[in-house]
Write a protein that holds these residues in place. Structure first.
Motif, PDB file in Angstrom:
ATOM      1  N   ALA A   1       0.833  -1.209   0.000  1.00 37.06           N
ATOM      2  CA  ALA A   1       0.000   0.000   0.000  1.00 37.06           C
ATOM      3  C   ALA A   1       0.864   1.255   0.000  1.00 37.06           C
ATOM      4  CB  ALA A   1      -0.928  -0.005   1.205  1.00 37.06           C
TER       5      ALA A   1
ATOM      6  N   SER B   1       1.125   3.976  -2.963  1.00 40.03           N
ATOM      7  CA  SER B   1       0.695   5.308  -2.530  1.00 40.03           C
ATOM      8  C   SER B   1       1.746   6.365  -2.858  1.00 40.03           C
ATOM      9  CB  SER B   1       0.415   5.291  -1.026  1.00 40.03           C
ATOM     10  OG  SER B   1       0.259   6.595  -0.524  1.00 40.03           O
TER      11      SER B   1
ATOM     12  N   THR C   1      -4.836   8.739  -8.777  1.00 43.60           N
ATOM     13  CA  THR C   1      -5.465   7.917  -7.747  1.00 43.60           C
ATOM     14  C   THR C   1      -5.648   6.497  -8.263  1.00 43.60           C
ATOM     15  OG1 THR C   1      -6.665   9.813  -6.833  1.00 43.60           O
ATOM     16  CG2 THR C   1      -7.501   7.616  -6.277  1.00 43.60           C
TER      17      THR C   1
ATOM     18  N   ALA D   1      -8.265   0.711  -4.553  1.00 46.30           N
ATOM     19  CA  ALA D   1      -7.672  -0.384  -3.779  1.00 46.30           C
ATOM     20  C   ALA D   1      -8.766  -1.251  -3.175  1.00 46.30           C
ATOM     21  CB  ALA D   1      -6.776   0.162  -2.679  1.00 46.30           C
TER      22      ALA D   1
ATOM     23  N   ILE E   1      -5.016   2.134   4.240  1.00 47.62           N
ATOM     24  CA  ILE E   1      -5.223   2.579   2.859  1.00 47.62           C
ATOM     25  C   ILE E   1      -5.983   3.899   2.830  1.00 47.62           C
ATOM     26  CG2 ILE E   1      -6.483   2.021   0.725  1.00 47.62           C
ATOM     27  CD1 ILE E   1      -5.751  -0.940   1.280  1.00 47.62           C
TER      28      ILE E   1
ATOM     29  N   LEU F   1      -4.265   6.627  -2.950  1.00 44.49           N
ATOM     30  CA  LEU F   1      -5.058   5.406  -2.916  1.00 44.49           C
ATOM     31  C   LEU F   1      -6.479   5.740  -2.492  1.00 44.49           C
ATOM     32  CD1 LEU F   1      -2.779   2.724  -1.189  1.00 44.49           C
ATOM     33  CD2 LEU F   1      -3.182   3.060  -3.630  1.00 44.49           C
TER      34      LEU F   1
END
Length: 370
Positions: free
Chosen positions: A129, A133, A142, A145, A171, A177
């Motif tokens: 993550a 990110s 973007t 997720a 997240i 994300l």
């Protein structure tokens, strides 16, 4: 539905009987494939769960557009960044890579996709993550997720409950994300032959994802979607309380193994092969493991249920026992036990209707393993 030959890449074979084709060749029964697509679309037409077909089955954008044309799709699913790139290059705007994306170059490719289309990925670890990110935030894009929850397959995925909730919270704090929900795949039960047993096991597995969703929402974390499922569990998990997206893959083409558990879909995909040698009670065909997937059992011969293929480990040959009175040069259709790996071995599928070629579709993503 009549399949047009317009724009075919192989106009020289349009109209030819399939028996005249060079072998091995990957065949698709066009009308059967279309009936499969319409059958699955009709099932979801009046349900809150939408289809997100898995491109890894056929890797062919022409076939994917036929799925998209039904109008009930949330988007497309794929397994690899390379498949997502093929889809994006061919006009698809919403793609989920149902896999963990890691490695500097692969993340760079993911970020480039996020500049062009709506793209999502599966995440099952905080380090993944953070890496995605950082790259997405730096690029000003973007990435969607889904927290992948392991519901029994023992492959990828975080444990249901608190570990999944903690990852979703992380997240939510990661720039670049957007937490969309949960991915959950019951791959460990998709080949359970008994319908009632498969249904019970699928419901039991998916309940882990549903419980996690309830806890997330109780904590004020909205879960837009649970995405998962398969061709063999679409009737189970496609209900109102099931996943919001169904990642069924094999239903347009089918293979004999999936045909055992979902006989309502027709086997549309075969490999045309030819008899190249004869011996008493046996024949040799000109295709082996380089032309047909056999992970879930050796291939079968269309129209000949009593024929056996006891030897299917050669690269270019199959030995057939109890062979009919085939002559040298006769064309024979083979049904694979795994359509997905079979399509990945070929660069085109030859579409036929009434056993005559009507079109040739490129399999643009075959061989795209990264």
């Amino acid at each position: 539905m009549k399949i047009s030959a317009e724009g075919s890449a192989r106009a020289d074979i349009i109209g030819a009987p399939i028996e005249d084709l060079d072998t091995p060749a990957l065949l698709l029964d066009g009308p059967a494939c279309e009936r499969n697509i319409q059958r699955m679309a009709a099932y979801f037409a009046d349900r809150p769960c939408q289809l997100r077909p898995h491109f890894k089955n056929h890797k062919c954008t022409t076939l994917a557009r036929r799925q998209q044309a039904t109008g009930c799709l949330a988007g497309m699913t794929c397994a690899k960044v390379g498949e997502a790139e093929i889809l994006a290059n061919n006009g698809f705007k919403n793609v989920l890579i149902a896999n963990q994306i890691l490695g500097r170059r692969k993340i760079e490719r993911l970020i480039e996709l996020a500049r062009r289309i709506e793209i999502g990925i599966a995440i099952d670890h905080e380090d993944q993550a953070r890496l995605v990110s950082e790259a997405a935030s730096a690029a000003g894009v973007t990435v969607g997720a889904l927290v992948e929850v392991d519901i029994g397959m023992g492959r990828c995925g975080v444990e249901a409950g608190t570990p999944a909730i903690d990852l979703a919270r992380l997240i939510g704090r990661c720039p670049g994300l957007h937490f969309d929900g949960i991915q959950a795949f019951e791959g460990h039960i998709i080949y359970v032959n008994d319908d009632d047993e498969r249904a019970a096991l699928a419901e039991q597995a998916m309940q882990l994802a549903f419980n996690t969703r309830e806890r997330l929402e109780a904590d004020g974390i909205p879960v837009r979607v649970i995405s998962g499922g398969s061709t063999s569990t679409y009737r189970i998990n496609g209900l109102a309380d099931g996943p919001n997206e169904m990642q069924a893959g094999t239903y347009p083409t089918m293979d004999w193994r999936y045909g055992e558990v979902t006989p309502e879909f027709e086997v549309a995909l075969t490999v045309l092969t030819r008899v190249i040698s004869r011996r008493p009670n046996a024949a040799v065909l000109d295709v082996g493991v380089k032309g047909a997937g056999g992970e879930f059992g050796v291939p079968k011969i269309k129209g000949h249920p009593d024929v056996e293929i006891p030897f299917f480990i050669s690269e270019e040959h199959s030995i057939v026992k109890n062979a009919p009175d085939w002559r040298l040069g006769d064309a024979v259709e083979m049904i694979s036990s795994h359509a997905c790996t079979t399509c990945n071995l070929h660069r085109e599928m030859i579409v036929h209707e009434n056993r005559r070629v009507v079109e040739v579709w490129p399999i643009e993503a075959s061989g795209h393993l990264a």
